[in-house]
Design an enzyme around this catalytic site. Structure first.
Site, PDB file in Angstrom:
ATOM      1  CE1 TYR A 158      -3.948   2.183   0.953  1.00 14.77           C
ATOM      2  CE2 TYR A 158      -2.514   3.069   2.658  1.00 14.77           C
ATOM      3  CZ  TYR A 158      -3.680   3.138   1.923  1.00 14.77           C
ATOM      4  OH  TYR A 158      -4.573   4.150   2.155  1.00 14.77           O
ATOM      5  CE  LYS A 162      -3.634   5.006  -1.076  1.00 18.21           C
ATOM      6  NZ  LYS A 162      -4.718   5.504  -1.944  1.00 18.21           N
TER       7      LYS A 162
HETATM    8  P1  NAP Z   1     -13.408   2.800   1.901  1.00 19.98           P
HETATM    9  O1  NAP Z   1     -14.385   3.333   2.866  1.00 19.98           O
HETATM   10  O2  NAP Z   1     -12.970   1.386   2.010  1.00 19.98           O
HETATM   11  O3  NAP Z   1     -13.964   3.092   0.418  1.00 19.98           O
HETATM   12  C1  NAP Z   1     -13.197   2.670  -0.689  1.00 19.98           C
HETATM   13  C2  NAP Z   1     -13.875   3.161  -1.940  1.00 19.98           C
HETATM   14  O4  NAP Z   1     -13.086   2.703  -3.061  1.00 19.98           O
HETATM   15  C3  NAP Z   1     -15.270   2.602  -2.113  1.00 19.98           C
HETATM   16  O5  NAP Z   1     -16.107   3.594  -2.652  1.00 19.98           O
HETATM   17  C4  NAP Z   1     -15.060   1.472  -3.100  1.00 19.98           C
HETATM   18  O6  NAP Z   1     -16.221   1.316  -3.901  1.00 19.98           O
HETATM   19  C5  NAP Z   1     -13.931   2.016  -3.954  1.00 19.98           C
HETATM   20  N1  NAP Z   1     -13.221   0.959  -4.652  1.00 19.98           N
HETATM   21  C6  NAP Z   1     -12.431  -0.010  -4.113  1.00 19.98           C
HETATM   22  N2  NAP Z   1     -11.981  -0.824  -5.070  1.00 19.98           N
HETATM   23  C7  NAP Z   1     -12.497  -0.371  -6.245  1.00 19.98           C
HETATM   24  C8  NAP Z   1     -12.410  -0.812  -7.588  1.00 19.98           C
HETATM   25  N3  NAP Z   1     -11.674  -1.884  -7.938  1.00 19.98           N
HETATM   26  N4  NAP Z   1     -13.067  -0.113  -8.539  1.00 19.98           N
HETATM   27  C9  NAP Z   1     -13.820   0.966  -8.204  1.00 19.98           C
HETATM   28  N5  NAP Z   1     -13.950   1.438  -6.949  1.00 19.98           N
HETATM   29  C10 NAP Z   1     -13.289   0.758  -5.975  1.00 19.98           C
HETATM   30  O7  NAP Z   1     -12.063   3.649   1.937  1.00 19.98           O
HETATM   31  P2  NAP Z   1     -11.781   5.155   2.403  1.00 19.98           P
HETATM   32  O8  NAP Z   1     -11.260   5.113   3.769  1.00 19.98           O
HETATM   33  O9  NAP Z   1     -12.903   6.026   2.057  1.00 19.98           O
HETATM   34  O10 NAP Z   1     -10.522   5.472   1.454  1.00 19.98           O
HETATM   35  C11 NAP Z   1     -10.605   6.306   0.306  1.00 19.98           C
HETATM   36  C12 NAP Z   1      -9.192   6.605  -0.164  1.00 19.98           C
HETATM   37  O11 NAP Z   1      -8.473   7.261   0.885  1.00 19.98           O
HETATM   38  C13 NAP Z   1      -8.390   5.358  -0.519  1.00 19.98           C
HETATM   39  O12 NAP Z   1      -7.561   5.631  -1.622  1.00 19.98           O
HETATM   40  C14 NAP Z   1      -7.540   5.142   0.714  1.00 19.98           C
HETATM   41  O13 NAP Z   1      -6.366   4.439   0.422  1.00 19.98           O
HETATM   42  C15 NAP Z   1      -7.275   6.565   1.123  1.00 19.98           C
HETATM   43  N6  NAP Z   1      -6.896   6.711   2.539  1.00 19.98           N
HETATM   44  C16 NAP Z   1      -7.774   6.369   3.531  1.00 19.98           C
HETATM   45  C17 NAP Z   1      -7.366   6.516   4.860  1.00 19.98           C
HETATM   46  C18 NAP Z   1      -8.264   6.184   6.022  1.00 19.98           C
HETATM   47  O14 NAP Z   1      -7.792   6.270   7.156  1.00 19.98           O
HETATM   48  N7  NAP Z   1      -9.512   5.830   5.816  1.00 19.98           N
HETATM   49  C19 NAP Z   1      -6.099   7.009   5.149  1.00 19.98           C
HETATM   50  C20 NAP Z   1      -5.243   7.337   4.109  1.00 19.98           C
HETATM   51  C21 NAP Z   1      -5.651   7.194   2.797  1.00 19.98           C
HETATM   52  P3  NAP Z   1     -16.972  -0.054  -4.264  1.00 19.98           P
HETATM   53  O15 NAP Z   1     -16.642  -1.057  -3.207  1.00 19.98           O
HETATM   54  O16 NAP Z   1     -18.377   0.399  -4.299  1.00 19.98           O
HETATM   55  O17 NAP Z   1     -16.424  -0.417  -5.609  1.00 19.98           O
END
Ligand code: NAP
Length: 251
Positions: A158, A162
């Site tokens: 990951y 990133k």
């Molecule tokens: P999340 O709640 O798990 O949501 C992930 C989203 O990505 C969902 O809408 C999912 O949609 C979509 N997704 C996953 N695989 C996909 C695919 N193959 N094709 C299309 N859509 C896909 O995650 P989040 O926490 O909101 O994270 C959003 C972003 O922020 C990510 O890039 C994550 O790495 C980054 N981030 C998050 C955190 C944190 O603490 N939460 C920290 C740093 C960075 P479907 O399942 O509907 O396809």
């Protein structure tokens, strides 16, 4: 929506908009007056968010695509540019984790994470570059992570993905800046979403103790930063990594 309205509003694509951070970004960009195209694999969830945004006076539509499938993602983005006659904002937010210590990390978990988090952003930016250059305006935002900046044990796959987004974004900023297209990274710290829901209380308490602001992040904290970097007035802000982590890393 009337045809004239379709071409007047700035058109934004947000991937991973079905829940979590992407959902909040989509809602926020709609609030800023953008037409937002919601992308993920879950058409029902996207459609219900689009209905919610449209019912509250915003403008949104749903487009199902698996960002891990380069040809489906390319057609989705080219289709949006063709349908609306423009593409102004691209937020590559979709992401997954497959955490494990490196000795236990399978090839599949490495490649899936690289494909969904990094390769997809490259593919989407490539497809978006032409319509953005044509319109002499573009705002690209790649959602990375503090893990990609300072590293995190158990997240070599990951963090590599990133961190790769940073090089992709800065190179794009250099390639496209003269055409009015900016490219930036927003790097969240710990944000309460489905992605972090399974982490235990002990980890959450440790994270909390490391934060200057003494609260865990919420999706709207990231949406705020994305609204700023995608605004019309942010044309001089490019090639930057904006870390939104409550002061956890200060990276
Ligand atoms: P999340 O709640 O798990 O949501 C992930 C989203 O990505 C969902 O809408 C999912 O949609 C979509 N997704 C996953 N695989 C996909 C695919 N193959 N094709 C299309 N859509 C896909 O995650 P989040 O926490 O909101 O994270 C959003 C972003 O922020 C990510 O890039 C994550 O790495 C980054 N981030 C998050 C955190 C944190 O603490 N939460 C920290 C740093 C960075 P479907 O399942 O509907 O396809």
């Amino acid at each position: 929506m009337a045809d004239s309205e379709q071409t007047e509003k700035r058109v934004a694509i947000v991937t991973g908009a079905s829940r979590g951070i992407g959902r909040a970004i989509a809602q926020r960009l709609a609030h800023e007056g953008r037409h937002v195209v919601l992308v993920s694999r879950s058409l029902d969830a996207l459609q219900s968010l689009a209905d919610e945004i449209n019912a509250s006076g915003g403008s949104a539509s749903a487009a199902a695509a698996d960002v891990g499938d380069a040809s489906s993602l390319t057609s989705c983005i080219e289709g949006v540019a063709q349908e609306f006659g423009r593409l102004d904002i691209l937020v590559n937010n979709a992401g997954i984790t497959r955490d494990n210590l490196i000795l236990r990390l399978s090839d599949e978990d490495l490649m899936d994470v690289l494909r969904v988090n990094l390769v997809s952003a490259f593919v989407a930016c490539r497809a978006a570059a032409r319509p953005m250059m044509k319109g002499k305006f573009g705002r690209i935002v790649n959602i990375a992570s503090t893990s990609g900046l300072v590293g995190n044990a158990g997240q070599t796959n990951y963090a590599a993905a990133k961190s790769g987004l940073v090089g992709l974004t800065r190179s794009l900023a250099r390639e496209l800046g003269a055409k009015g297209v900016t490219a930036n990274v927003v790097a969240p710290g710990f944000i309460e979403t489905d992605m972090t829901a399974s982490l235990g209380d002990e980890i959450k308490s440790k994270v909390l103790a490391s934060l200057c602001v003494r609260r865990l992040g919420v999706a709207e904290d990231i949406a705020e930063a994305v609204a700023f970097v995608t605004s019309d007035g942010s044309g001089y802000l490019t090639g930057q990594v904006i870390t939104v982590d409550g002061g956890m890393t200060m990276a």
